[in-house]
Design a protein around this motif. Structure first.
Motif, short mmCIF file in Angstrom:
data_model
loop_
_atom_site.label_atom_id
_atom_site.label_comp_id
_atom_site.label_asym_id
_atom_site.label_seq_id
_atom_site.Cartn_x
_atom_site.Cartn_y
_atom_site.Cartn_z
N THR A 176 -26.11 -22.82 -1.63
CA THR A 176 -25.29 -23.87 -2.23
C THR A 176 -25.28 -23.76 -3.75
OG1 THR A 176 -25.72 -25.35 -0.38
CG2 THR A 176 -24.94 -26.36 -2.42
N ARG A 219 -21.58 -17.58 -2.33
CA ARG A 219 -20.54 -18.36 -1.65
C ARG A 219 -19.22 -17.62 -1.67
NH1 ARG A 219 -22.27 -22.69 -4.87
NH2 ARG A 219 -20.20 -22.76 -5.83
N PRO A 260 -19.63 -20.79 2.12
CA PRO A 260 -20.67 -21.82 2.00
C PRO A 260 -21.43 -22.03 3.30
CG PRO A 260 -18.54 -22.86 2.28
CD PRO A 260 -18.28 -21.38 2.23
N TRP A 320 -21.83 -18.84 9.38
CA TRP A 320 -21.75 -18.52 7.95
C TRP A 320 -21.92 -17.03 7.71
CZ3 TRP A 320 -26.47 -17.02 5.38
CH2 TRP A 320 -26.30 -16.71 4.02
N ASP A 328 -14.26 -20.85 -2.76
CA ASP A 328 -15.66 -21.09 -2.43
C ASP A 328 -16.57 -20.92 -3.63
OD1 ASP A 328 -15.09 -21.73 0.15
OD2 ASP A 328 -15.52 -19.74 0.96
N ALA A 350 -18.94 -26.06 -3.07
CA ALA A 350 -20.00 -25.69 -2.15
C ALA A 350 -19.74 -26.12 -0.72
CB ALA A 350 -21.33 -26.28 -2.62
#
Length: 523
Positions: A58, A64, A69, A81, A206, A210
């Motif tokens: 984050t 990211r 995120p 993710w 991104d 976050a």
């Protein structure tokens, strides 16, 4: 006869032609996704470890931008993710290949005109192509949902449907591009450019937020996948957004298909000069492949800049995690985490470069099967001279894009160019070995030439997932990349490099001998 007459036989034929592509792609993507929960559990076994990972990602805008995120610290959310973007990209690429192959490729080769002369409806071929892509994506969604069900049934279903939705979105993008362009190469390039733009928009969004809430992220279909929030309080309405985009592009593609003749397009190819300027077979090969070399070169340079810039922050991210450190060291050597991370990322780019050399060598196969090689060879141009032009670009282009990757890493990381240049160029012998095997298949058994894609994909799968699964060394050694020295940081070992170069030379020689002796495929 209706516009869809003949769709079912064409669908059966398309699935038969893709009986290797679809299962291999589905298996690779499924293994990549389903192997991740166990890997992540080994790396971040406690809730505290996973919560710490969430906080670090984050706070790191570069990570990211690269991966997206982290929206929750459960194993399912971390899996979505870690592999979501790459699995979606694989789904998109495979879908566009399937659709273009069964639409614009068929028109360009003249087979579509033959099919259209029978009892086949005007939109049957387009429908069959989209249905074939739909079958592939449906199988992927089913396997992913079933395999991740232990992490949460709702999240597994959402993630599987999200991957399939992204795949079908780019399938309809490819269908639309096939109506606009007059060549299969242009249709694939236009759809790939749309995928690249989607990745850039998502990365830019991104990097600034976050939680995926940036307007730039929402402009990207890849951003829709992360905003579906699989395993993190799912937003099911995002699937309706994907469905609406798929339907809109599909309607546009069908509308354009009804308004053009077979073989024509709405963006016709620009006519060439009245007098030809290409005097050699090598010049023709360069003219045909220069766009691909330029695109791959730019992509590798940008990737080098991105990964080089991430080196220090990635080292901070895994520095306190013994499991993550061990995986990076298995991929990149045990010479310090920074050098190991650089070596592992350079190794991944080397394995991706194998895809370039396969595509470039197989351009010979495409020229032959389409009938375009025949008029060239009918003149004072021998087969070996004709093949040499394409092979020079294939093997020289592989070295060039790795050189550009080295420049990118140097620019992104800001360290001395020498060690990074050596690390990038040491990948070239393994890339050339894959290229040599492709030449052998094309020259000696042209019907098996597309199997070279499976070889390159297997190398990428072994090198990427093998270390994470702690695969035995005998498995890692099946890939030529497993024998290379881990630079920068490790000692240079010349014996495997020279052995790979020698093997590549032998494979190319054997392939050219087969090409010289066999009959050429008639269009």
């Amino acid at each position: 006869m209706t516009a869809l007459t003949g769709t079912v036989p064409l669908l059966r034929f398309a699935l038969r032609r893709d009986r290797v592509l679809i299962p291999v792609w589905t298996a690779v993507t499924t293994v990549m996704v389903l192997s991740m929960p166990a890997t992540l559990k080994g790396l971040y076994g406690t809730p505290a470890d996973r919560a710490d990972l969430l906080r670090q990602v984050t706070a790191n805008s570069s990570l990211r931008a690269l991966i997206g995120p982290v929206l929750d610290d459960s194993l399912g959310a971390l899996t979505a993710w870690r592999v979501g973007l790459y699995a979606a990209a694989l789904a998109a690429v495979t879908s566009l290949l399937i659709v273009v192959r069964h639409t614009r490729d068929e028109e360009e080769s003249g087979r579509q005109e033959l099919i259209a002369s029978g009892t086949v409806g005007r939109r049957a071929s387009l429908t069959a192509a989209l249905l074939a892509a739909g079958v592939a994506n449906a199988v992927l969604a089913l396997l992913v949902a079933a395999g991740l069900a232990a992490q949460g049934a709702a999240g597994a279903v959402a993630f599987g449907l999200g991957l399939a939705g992204v795949g079908m979105l780019f399938a309809t993008t490819a269908a639309l591009a096939a109506q606009l362009t007059q060549s299969a190469r242009a249709a694939r390039g236009l759809t790939a450019a749309a995928l690249g733009a989607a990745f850039v928009l998502r990365a830019a969004g991104d990097a600034t937020t976050a939680d995926g809430s940036s307007p730039l992220t929402w402009l990207s279909p890849l951003g829709w996948l992360e905003n579906l929030r699989a395993f993190a309080d799912e937003r099911w309405w995002v699937l309706a957004l994907l469905a609406a985009a798929i339907a809109t592009q599909g309607v546009l593609a069908y509308g354009l298909a009804a308004r053009r003749d077979v073989g024509m397009s709405f963006l016709p190819t620009r006519p060439g000069p009245a007098a030809g300027r290409l005097r050699t077979a090598a010049a023709l090969a360069w003219r045909l492949q220069r766009g691909a070399v330029l695109g791959w070169g730019v992509g590798f340079f940008v990737s080098g800049v991105v990964y080089g810039g991430l080196t220090d922050s990635a080292a901070d991210l895994v520095g306190d995690n013994a499991g993550a450190r061990e995986i990076v060291e298995r991929m990149g050597g045990r010479s310090g985490l920074t050098d190991a991370f650089l070596a592992s990322m350079i190794g991944v780019l080397g394995m991706i470069a194998a895809l370039f050399v396969v595509a470039s060598v197989l351009r010979l196969h495409g020229e032959e099967t389409s009938g375009r090689a025949e008029p060239v060879l009918a003149n004072a141009v021998g087969r070996l001279r004709w093949a040499a032009g394409h092979l020079t670009i294939a093997f020289g282009g592989a070295a060039l894009i790795m050189l550009l990757a080295a420049l990118g890493f140097t620019a992104g990381h800001g360290r001395d160019a020498g060690p990074i240049l050596a690390a990038c160029l040491v990948q070239v012998p393994a890339v050339w070995l894959v290229g040599g095997l492709t030449v052998l298949l094309y020259g000696s058994a042209p019907r098996l030439a597309p199997a070279a894609w499976g070889v390159a994909g297997a190398c990428l799968l072994i090198g990427w997932i093998g270390p994470a699964l702690d695969a035995p060394q005998v498995v890692l050694d099946l890939s030529p990349f497993g024998h290379l020295p881990k630079l920068p940081g490790s000692d240079m070992r010349w014996s495997p490099v020279l052995a790979l170069l020698g093997a590549a030379a032998l494979l190319v020689s054997a392939g050219l001998t087969g090409l010289r002796r066999r009959d050429m495929t008639s269009s």
